[in-house]
Write a protein that holds these residues in place. Structure first.
Motif: not given
Ligand code: AVJ
Length: 324
Positions: A175, A179, A296, A299-300
């Motif tokens: 993640n 990001q 997901q 999207n995050s």
């Protein structure tokens, strides 16, 4: 070749990570240190193994859907930079490069790899194979490279991160990585990521514990490398390669198990490491994904799936994301 981090700094980082990793509980070493000269060579052998389906499957996706992939990643752009994070030997990317050149598309190929050795090997091959290709190799960690590029480049970027290299991060780091990657992107930029998908655990496990023992040798090489770089006295014969897949978490994990109680001395760092019998060093995680998980993940961080390219058995997926 451009080095964005000098070698001395990298060696210091390696020393810090080795001491920190081998003095923690459980013990661990980062898989990014697999890739010295010998490690990169072993990895090239792994990619040819019958059990190691990843490279073969992704190559098949590229070969059979080359035009469609190019069409989707190009979008409206007329000139762009193809940034290939962890390029390695770029076998798959080459299939696209050839087609892009044939279609006379204006682009620069920017292979980024932590292994200067692998990059030199690649550059030599590309010069003979695709002499008209504009190449700018970067021997660097991923974000150092993106940082450097964002400052120098105005053309749209398509960032490639193939081979399920993204699976090498721990869950949180996946993640975090995505990001951070998103932060380097502007409206026209795209990301193209290769994900190994969840499948029969038996198939996955065999890919990381092949009959010929090449993956085991790849794992032991980490100990050889520490011996060489820090005058340590690891005897790789006193360690055992162990690979385990967990279908609940989707994590394939590799370890080196100390087959006896032993003490290792890293002379250059004046550091002693004690092992209990059967104590493990965690050396690699290779995460396996599901499509909802991938969606997901995008999207995050503000990335939307533009298109999914997969093989008939759904072993692997190359996913093109656009910026939301
Ligand atoms: C290069 C990270 C994709 O995890 O499958 C191969 C490395 N390790 N066999 C993977 C690897 C053991 C590979 N990646």
């Amino acid at each position: 070749m451009t080095y964005t981090q000098d070698e001395k700094k990298q060696r210091n980082q390696f020393a810090t990570d080795v001491v920190k990793g081998l003095t923690s509980h459980p013990k661990k070493l980062s898989s990014k240190y697999f890739y010295d000269g010998t490690g990169s060579k072993l990895f090239r052998q792994i990619m040819d193994l019958p059990e190691y389906y990843l490279t073969r499957t992704e190559t098949e996706i590229f070969r059979t859907q080359c035009r469609e992939i190019i069409y989707s990643l190009l979008g409206q752009a007329t000139a762009f930079n193809l940034i290939d994070l962890g390029a390695g030997d770029a076998t798959k990317t080459r299939l696209l490069l050839r087609e892009l050149l044939q279609q006379k598309i204006d682009f620069t190929y920017v292979p980024v790899d932590i292994s200067a050795d692998a990059l030199e090997h690649l550059q030599t091959e590309l010069q003979t194979e695709l002499p008209h290709l504009q190449v700018r190799p970067l021997a660097s960690e991923y974000f150092a490279a993106l940082d450097w590029l964002t400052k120098k480049e105005t053309n749209p970027k398509v960032v490639f991160f193939l081979g399920s290299n993204i699976g090498n991060f721990e869950t949180k780091a996946i993640n975090h990585f995505t990001q951070k990657l998103r932060q380097y992107l502007q409206a026209q930029d795209k990301v193209f990521i290769g994900f190994d998908l969840q499948k029969d655990p038996h198939v996955i496990r065999q890919a990381y514990d092949d009959a010929a023992g090449i993956t085991a040798a790849f794992n032991y090489n980490l100990l050889h490398r520490i011996n060489q770089e820090f005058a340590a006295d690891f005897n790789p014969e006193y360690f055992k390669h162990f690979a385990e897949y967990n279908p609940v978490t989707g994590n394939m994990k590799s370890y080196l198990l100390s087959t006896r109680a032993q003490k290792i001395y890293l002379a250059d760092l004046d550091q002693e490491i004690a092992f209990q019998a059967w104590e493990a060093i965690h050396t690699e995680t290779s995460h396996k994904f599901t499509l909802p998980e991938i969606e997901q993940l995008g999207n995050s961080v503000g990335l939307k799936i533009n298109q999914v390219f997969t093989d008939p058995k759904h072993y692997f997926a190359d996913v093109l994301f656009e910026v939301i």
